[in-house]
Design an enzyme around this catalytic site. Sequence first.
Site, mmCIF file in Angstrom:
data_model
loop_
_atom_site.group_PDB
_atom_site.id
_atom_site.type_symbol
_atom_site.label_atom_id
_atom_site.label_comp_id
_atom_site.label_asym_id
_atom_site.label_seq_id
_atom_site.Cartn_x
_atom_site.Cartn_y
_atom_site.Cartn_z
ATOM 1 N N LYS A 41 -4.898 19.110 -52.300
ATOM 2 C CA LYS A 41 -4.912 20.269 -53.195
ATOM 3 C C LYS A 41 -4.326 19.912 -54.555
ATOM 4 O O LYS A 41 -4.826 20.357 -55.593
ATOM 5 C CB LYS A 41 -4.160 21.434 -52.540
ATOM 6 C CG LYS A 41 -4.940 22.041 -51.372
ATOM 7 C CD LYS A 41 -4.094 22.880 -50.443
ATOM 8 C CE LYS A 41 -4.915 23.326 -49.233
ATOM 9 N NZ LYS A 41 -4.122 24.029 -48.216
ATOM 10 N N ASP A 65 -5.281 32.179 -51.185
ATOM 11 C CA ASP A 65 -5.871 31.874 -49.874
ATOM 12 C C ASP A 65 -6.677 33.051 -49.335
ATOM 13 O O ASP A 65 -7.491 32.890 -48.429
ATOM 14 C CB ASP A 65 -4.764 31.524 -48.866
ATOM 15 C CG ASP A 65 -4.690 30.039 -48.570
ATOM 16 O OD1 ASP A 65 -5.694 29.338 -48.790
ATOM 17 O OD2 ASP A 65 -3.634 29.571 -48.114
ATOM 18 N N GLN A 92 1.329 26.577 -47.119
ATOM 19 C CA GLN A 92 0.579 25.706 -46.226
ATOM 20 C C GLN A 92 0.872 26.055 -44.765
ATOM 21 O O GLN A 92 2.020 26.065 -44.334
ATOM 22 C CB GLN A 92 0.937 24.240 -46.498
ATOM 23 C CG GLN A 92 0.150 23.259 -45.667
ATOM 24 C CD GLN A 92 -1.354 23.312 -45.934
ATOM 25 O OE1 GLN A 92 -1.787 23.356 -47.081
ATOM 26 N NE2 GLN A 92 -2.159 23.333 -44.881
#
Length: 284
Positions: A54, A121, A98
């Site tokens: 990322k 997300d 994460q």
Amino acid sequence: MSAQLINGKEVSQKRLQAVAEAVAQRQQNNLHTPCLAVVLVGGDPASAVYVRNKKTACQKCGIKSLSYELPESTSQEELLALVDRLNADSEVDGILIQLPLPKHLDSQAVLERISPDKDVDGFHPYNVGRLAVKMPLMRPCTPKGVMTLLEAYGIDPKGKKAVVVGASNIVGRPQALELLLARATVTICHSATENLADEVAGADILVVGVGIPNFVKGGWIKPGAVVIDVGINRLDDGSLCGDVEFETAKERAAMITPVPGGVGPMTIATLMENTLHAASLHDA
């Protein structure tokens, strides 16, 4: 005749280039550079690789990346306090926690603490709810990436029978909502589904995300179907495979995603698109 491979790596590179161009245009217009904050708790090796990927994507796109690597012992209160600080920071456009988090942490409470307009997300119930009522704001990355792949290959779900195998909050449920938004007729299958093979056999578009190697047998696939394999599993010999029995499935499907190189790259590309979108929401 073997199926045409759906090249997610190629499509993702084009999307990342488009994001990079949009970021450069923002800078020329004296708008702030999009900024993504990534939070990693603990030392899970796979999570560390995902975080590194990322960061690399951010560099390619000209997006500012902030990294918070916290010890395994981080408490719920400490993690929530960090999320609160990032929510209040006007320089930060997107916040990514994460997953998975260490077992002593309540991941749902953490995800719900993120401001919906910084939830790149797309996991916050507010954003999933907006998708359900046809008013998407931040769309979950993997399902949105799947829709981008379908569009790139000229596959219109409208009127098609779409079957989603797997009902997780990260993939299956929002994927069903995305396909419904595209006016497909959607069936979602899960661990209690009876006659799964029959359900799969009726699918014009099949999306599988269960995390079990070769779970969907190639012989179940409807001839001429489009198969999107979201799974990525490491076998004992170190090789990677998806949730669909690829070698058999590719002889029946019209199009199929490989593993790796299919859906995976699209998830990260979509994260960059969502961060850019978040920045535009914060321009006012």
